[in-house]
Design a protein around this motif. Structure first.
Motif, PDB file in Angstrom:
ATOM      1  N   GLY A   1       0.771  -1.235   0.000  1.00 48.93           N
ATOM      2  CA  GLY A   1       0.000   0.000   0.000  1.00 48.93           C
ATOM      3  C   GLY A   1       0.798   1.278   0.000  1.00 48.93           C
ATOM      4  N   PHE A   2       2.084   1.205  -0.240  1.00 47.72           N
ATOM      5  CA  PHE A   2       2.906   2.410  -0.339  1.00 47.72           C
ATOM      6  C   PHE A   2       2.723   3.071  -1.704  1.00 47.72           C
ATOM      7  N   ASP A   3       2.564   4.379  -1.724  1.00 41.52           N
ATOM      8  CA  ASP A   3       2.803   5.125  -2.951  1.00 41.52           C
ATOM      9  C   ASP A   3       4.308   5.098  -3.197  1.00 41.52           C
ATOM     10  N   LEU A   4       4.693   5.196  -4.466  1.00 41.98           N
ATOM     11  CA  LEU A   4       6.098   4.994  -4.816  1.00 41.98           C
ATOM     12  C   LEU A   4       6.689   6.199  -5.541  1.00 41.98           C
ATOM     13  N   VAL A   5       7.969   6.426  -5.280  1.00 41.10           N
ATOM     14  CA  VAL A   5       8.818   7.274  -6.117  1.00 41.10           C
ATOM     15  C   VAL A   5       9.928   6.362  -6.612  1.00 41.10           C
ATOM     16  N   LEU A   6       9.954   6.094  -7.892  1.00 41.03           N
ATOM     17  CA  LEU A   6      10.914   5.160  -8.471  1.00 41.03           C
ATOM     18  C   LEU A   6      12.016   5.931  -9.170  1.00 41.03           C
ATOM     19  N   LEU A   7      13.259   5.665  -8.784  1.00 38.01           N
ATOM     20  CA  LEU A   7      14.401   6.357  -9.373  1.00 38.01           C
ATOM     21  C   LEU A   7      15.304   5.349 -10.079  1.00 38.01           C
ATOM     22  N   ALA A   8      15.664   5.671 -11.315  1.00 34.59           N
ATOM     23  CA  ALA A   8      16.623   4.882 -12.084  1.00 34.59           C
ATOM     24  C   ALA A   8      17.053   5.728 -13.272  1.00 34.59           C
ATOM     25  N   ARG A   9      17.947   5.174 -14.091  1.00 38.47           N
ATOM     26  CA  ARG A   9      18.432   5.920 -15.258  1.00 38.47           C
ATOM     27  C   ARG A   9      17.571   5.716 -16.488  1.00 38.47           C
ATOM     28  N   ASP A  10      16.903   4.573 -16.583  1.00 33.78           N
ATOM     29  CA  ASP A  10      16.171   4.187 -17.791  1.00 33.78           C
ATOM     30  C   ASP A  10      14.724   4.667 -17.698  1.00 33.78           C
ATOM     31  N   THR A  11      14.421   5.751 -18.394  1.00 30.33           N
ATOM     32  CA  THR A  11      13.093   6.358 -18.303  1.00 30.33           C
ATOM     33  C   THR A  11      12.005   5.419 -18.803  1.00 30.33           C
ATOM     34  N   ALA A  12      12.259   4.723 -19.900  1.00 27.40           N
ATOM     35  CA  ALA A  12      11.247   3.836 -20.467  1.00 27.40           C
ATOM     36  C   ALA A  12      10.886   2.714 -19.484  1.00 27.40           C
ATOM     37  N   ARG A  13      11.889   2.120 -18.857  1.00 29.35           N
ATOM     38  CA  ARG A  13      11.624   1.054 -17.888  1.00 29.35           C
ATOM     39  C   ARG A  13      10.922   1.608 -16.655  1.00 29.35           C
ATOM     40  N   LEU A  14      11.260   2.815 -16.246  1.00 27.97           N
ATOM     41  CA  LEU A  14      10.582   3.442 -15.123  1.00 27.97           C
ATOM     42  C   LEU A  14       9.092   3.605 -15.410  1.00 27.97           C
TER      43      LEU A  14
ATOM     44  N   GLY B   1      -3.176  -0.044  -7.437  1.00 27.14           N
ATOM     45  CA  GLY B   1      -3.916   1.195  -7.232  1.00 27.14           C
ATOM     46  C   GLY B   1      -3.168   2.246  -6.449  1.00 27.14           C
ATOM     47  N   VAL B   2      -1.839   2.214  -6.509  1.00 22.45           N
ATOM     48  CA  VAL B   2      -1.034   3.191  -5.779  1.00 22.45           C
ATOM     49  C   VAL B   2      -0.576   4.299  -6.721  1.00 22.45           C
ATOM     50  N   ALA B   3      -0.248   5.444  -6.151  1.00 27.09           N
ATOM     51  CA  ALA B   3       0.334   6.531  -6.930  1.00 27.09           C
ATOM     52  C   ALA B   3       1.817   6.260  -7.130  1.00 27.09           C
ATOM     53  N   VAL B   4       2.305   6.497  -8.336  1.00 28.63           N
ATOM     54  CA  VAL B   4       3.714   6.236  -8.630  1.00 28.63           C
ATOM     55  C   VAL B   4       4.308   7.421  -9.377  1.00 28.63           C
ATOM     56  N   GLU B   5       5.355   8.007  -8.819  1.00 25.22           N
ATOM     57  CA  GLU B   5       6.149   9.021  -9.498  1.00 25.22           C
ATOM     58  C   GLU B   5       7.389   8.360 -10.083  1.00 25.22           C
ATOM     59  N   VAL B   6       7.887   8.899 -11.167  1.00 22.03           N
ATOM     60  CA  VAL B   6       9.148   8.410 -11.709  1.00 22.03           C
ATOM     61  C   VAL B   6      10.154   9.553 -11.731  1.00 22.03           C
ATOM     62  N   LEU B   7      11.382   9.211 -11.410  1.00 23.80           N
ATOM     63  CA  LEU B   7      12.470  10.193 -11.395  1.00 23.80           C
ATOM     64  C   LEU B   7      13.642   9.579 -12.133  1.00 23.80           C
ATOM     65  N   SER B   8      13.882  10.054 -13.334  1.00 22.45           N
ATOM     66  CA  SER B   8      14.995   9.564 -14.142  1.00 22.45           C
ATOM     67  C   SER B   8      16.252  10.329 -13.745  1.00 22.45           C
ATOM     68  N   ALA B   9      17.210   9.623 -13.144  1.00 21.55           N
ATOM     69  CA  ALA B   9      18.404  10.297 -12.631  1.00 21.55           C
ATOM     70  C   ALA B   9      19.557   9.317 -12.562  1.00 21.55           C
ATOM     71  N   ASP B  10      20.753   9.821 -12.798  1.00 21.78           N
ATOM     72  CA  ASP B  10      21.987   9.044 -12.695  1.00 21.78           C
ATOM     73  C   ASP B  10      22.706   9.489 -11.431  1.00 21.78           C
ATOM     74  N   LEU B  11      22.776   8.617 -10.436  1.00 20.80           N
ATOM     75  CA  LEU B  11      23.373   8.987  -9.156  1.00 20.80           C
ATOM     76  C   LEU B  11      24.893   9.045  -9.192  1.00 20.80           C
ATOM     77  N   ALA B  12      25.478   8.774 -10.343  1.00 17.43           N
ATOM     78  CA  ALA B  12      26.917   8.985 -10.504  1.00 17.43           C
ATOM     79  C   ALA B  12      27.223  10.419 -10.920  1.00 17.43           C
ATOM     80  N   THR B  13      26.180  11.248 -11.028  1.00 15.65           N
ATOM     81  CA  THR B  13      26.361  12.645 -11.433  1.00 15.65           C
ATOM     82  C   THR B  13      25.827  13.574 -10.346  1.00 15.65           C
ATOM     83  N   GLU B  14      26.360  14.781 -10.317  1.00 17.97           N
ATOM     84  CA  GLU B  14      25.889  15.772  -9.356  1.00 17.97           C
ATOM     85  C   GLU B  14      24.426  16.120  -9.604  1.00 17.97           C
ATOM     86  N   ASP B  15      24.037  16.293 -10.866  1.00 19.23           N
ATOM     87  CA  ASP B  15      22.647  16.627 -11.165  1.00 19.23           C
ATOM     88  C   ASP B  15      21.705  15.523 -10.710  1.00 19.23           C
ATOM     89  N   GLY B  16      22.118  14.278 -10.906  1.00 17.17           N
ATOM     90  CA  GLY B  16      21.273  13.162 -10.510  1.00 17.17           C
ATOM     91  C   GLY B  16      21.082  13.089  -9.009  1.00 17.17           C
TER      92      GLY B  16
END
Length: 252
Positions: A25-38, A50-65
């Motif tokens: 029952g958790f709403d999710l924020v999913l982070l990964a590099r591959d936007t299509a898979r997210l 039936g949960v709310a899901v946000e997607v965040l496309s980000a590379d954690l090897a970068t400062e911006d990510g």
């Protein structure tokens, strides 16, 4: 509904956490590099649970990510799962320095900064927690990977002590070999790993969730890995290092 932010969420242990948390029952924020898979994963969880899901496309090897992930963690989540990571298949001097530095950024800097961003809101609310995915490799001398993972364990234990009594829990999760994409992506040879040593990602996550709810500080799911970690503490450090070196870079 509570909200969970999961990094490295499209495959392996991260995807298993997302599946389990969505079913809980958790709403999710999913982070990964591959936007299509997210986006694909998000649609599946919305439809199935039936949960709310946000997607965040980000590379954690970068400062911006890392900065993007930091902002979302600071905006408020009830559970943070720092799972993103990767392995190296070669020895230290044969691995490009840039790859080693990327590993430090993903395994250590991102974990530190996201934990630092998420915890104040959790403490204000008096509930929530962080699961930092480390590895049984943390207990053996094996390259930068093992070094980053023991950092994750020590960091998690230290933060847990700092915030004790605030209703918030921080746990380090130390899996062994798990059936995921991790080894293929790292170009690691899996042939020498006995079948009985492999774990299923969903079973691993179920054990991790149980340990987290019980307030365990360092979770080592599966009895054989508990025994392995215990053995590593009982034998001389030099012998442990030699055994680890002979086993090759096959830890997850």
């Amino acid at each position: 509904m509570p909200t969970a932010l999961v990094t490295g969420a499209t495959a392996g242990i991260g995807a298993a956490f997302a599946r389990r948390l969505a079913s809980d029952g958790f709403d999710l924020v999913l982070l990964a590099r591959d936007t299509a898979r997210l986006e694909q994963a998000a649609e599946e969880y919305r439809a199935a649970h039936g949960v709310a899901v946000e997607v965040l496309s980000a590379d954690l090897a970068t400062e911006d990510g890392i900065a993007a992930a930091e902002r979302r963690a600071a905006a408020g989540v009830d559970l943070l799962v720092n799972n993103a990571g990767f392995g190296q298949h070669d020895t230290f001097l044969k691995t490009p320095l840039a790859a080693e530095l990327d590993m430090l950024k993903v395994h250590c800097e991102a974990v530190l900064r996201l934990t630092h961003a998420a915890l104040p809101g959790m403490i204000d609310r008096g509930r929530g927690g962080v699961i930092n995915v480390a590895s049984v490799a943390a207990f053996f001398s094996r390259g930068t990977y093992g070094a980053t993972k023991i950092w994750v364990v020590n960091f998690s234990e230290s933060v847990e002590q700092d915030i004790a009594g605030n209703g918030v829990h921080v746990m380090a999760l130390c899996p062994g070999w798990v059936h995921t994409e991790f080894h293929e992506r790292s170009h690691m040879d899996k042939s020498a790993v006995p079948d009985f040593m492999w774990l299923d990602a969903d079973t691993l996550v179920a054990a991790a969730v149980r340990d987290f709810r019980r307030g365990v500080g360092v979770s080592v799911p599966d009895i054989k890995y508990k025994a392995l970690v215990g053995l590593s503490k009982a034998i001389p450090r030099g012998l442990s290092s030699r055994i680890s070196a002979r086993s090759g870079r096959r830890y997850e």
